[in-house]
Design a protein around this motif. Sequence first.
Motif, short mmCIF file in Angstrom:
data_model
loop_
_atom_site.label_atom_id
_atom_site.label_comp_id
_atom_site.label_asym_id
_atom_site.label_seq_id
_atom_site.Cartn_x
_atom_site.Cartn_y
_atom_site.Cartn_z
N GLY A 1 35.20 33.89 33.43
CA GLY A 1 34.86 34.49 34.72
C GLY A 1 33.48 34.10 35.20
O GLY A 1 33.29 33.66 36.35
N GLU B 1 40.74 41.06 32.03
CA GLU B 1 40.66 40.01 33.05
C GLU B 1 40.25 38.67 32.42
O GLU B 1 40.78 37.62 32.78
N GLU B 2 39.32 38.71 31.47
CA GLU B 2 38.91 37.47 30.79
C GLU B 2 40.07 36.88 29.98
O GLU B 2 40.25 35.65 29.94
N LEU C 1 42.30 35.24 32.52
CA LEU C 1 41.70 33.99 33.01
C LEU C 1 41.81 32.88 31.96
O LEU C 1 42.11 31.73 32.29
N ILE D 1 43.43 29.51 33.47
CA ILE D 1 42.67 28.38 34.01
C ILE D 1 42.91 27.09 33.22
O ILE D 1 42.90 26.01 33.80
#
Length: 432
Positions: free
Chosen positions: A274, A313-314, A317, A321
């Motif tokens: 993030g 959230e990390e 991600l 990604i």
Amino acid sequence: MSRKWLIKNGTFAVLDQERPVIQGYMLVEGDTITYIGEERPEGVEGAESFDGKGLLFLPGLINTHGHAAMSLLRGYGDDMVLQTWLEEKMWPMEAKFTAEDVRAGTALSVLEMLKGGTTTFLDMYDHMDEVAKVAQESGIRAVLMRGAIGLCPPEVQDQKLNEAIAFARNWQGQADGRITTMLSPHAPYTCPPEFIQKFVQAAHDLDLPMHTHMSETRAEVEQNVKDYGVRPVQHLLNLGMFSRPTLLAHAVHLTDEELDILAAHQVTVSHNPGSNLKLASGVARVPEMLKKGIVVSLGTDGPASNNNLDMLEEVRLAALIHKGVSGDPTAVPALEALKMGTEYGARSVFLPETGKLAAGMKADFIALNTEQAHFVPKTDYVSHAVYSAGSGDVEHVWVNGKQIVKNRACLTLDEERIRYEAQEAFDGLLTR
């Protein structure tokens, strides 16, 4: 005699490759998980019971890199290049921070982390006694160190080194063993070589691991080559850092040769997707690291460069990604991403007794409320935890066998007071 209690009707993410989720029971005695399985364990007559119906139990999330007090600067400088952001926004404000400011910002962050399911966090900052006190009072597990920037006169360098050593010595093993310490020169580009070598020696003397920022931006790597003739990994190897157990934050810009050096020296990495995206620092070569056997964990970085401390959230991600930049949908599968936020997190900060739901492990775990639309249908709970869940789904949190969050409310911290004092601290910084 230690308290014994049993979770029944639970769905447990044990995260084994063959069978990542089981339905059944988990027994906790004191601060330790003593049983987990599908059959009700024997010898639990008279033990307290907890009904786990509608809950998904996960190992507590482990945030392996951050600067908690920087929550006071959340939203103060956004959409900027790292060096400009540091020099024009962060460092001038941080220079005004008092011990009280650090306490206020840390309490705000710890509250956010606990309510979001983080049971262990790493913190590298100044006024670290205040950070340790918040960790002690809140019940969270913490890996703490006095981060030291060496761009200062020799006598100030010595003062910072002595502070770092004293803090590490005083707090190691405190708070019922929940606090452990490390030694942390800030980064190769902010610390002269001799200053880093003094930290390495101190880490040997105290038998402690080390932590630093490294290769976060391409410009930083180029500066290292210009100043010292080598890239940061070789530079830190030359200075002896990897003779100690070492965790590196970021490690975005690495060559194949550098990856091989890290793997050979069992250096661990805190991947901060993030923060690296927000500051446009780049995307670390995580799939390659994992293939080479490097332990890669997840961190939020400070809440001024993220701008939240949501470890779920990390995890998401990290799963997304690397698929996007590689064109490979198998680059970081959901199970691997969740392990990066839990089991690999524990390994990367050298806490082998946490990070998993298994007998003999510390009772650091969380429960997500699955009685919600985004958990239906009940197909794959690992997938749901990674791709569907968010920090708002965390219903309960236990650390060291003690419940810290119950029904979304933190039992150890006064939320209203913490929010008020953090705002007061920020307002004070603006007028100072």
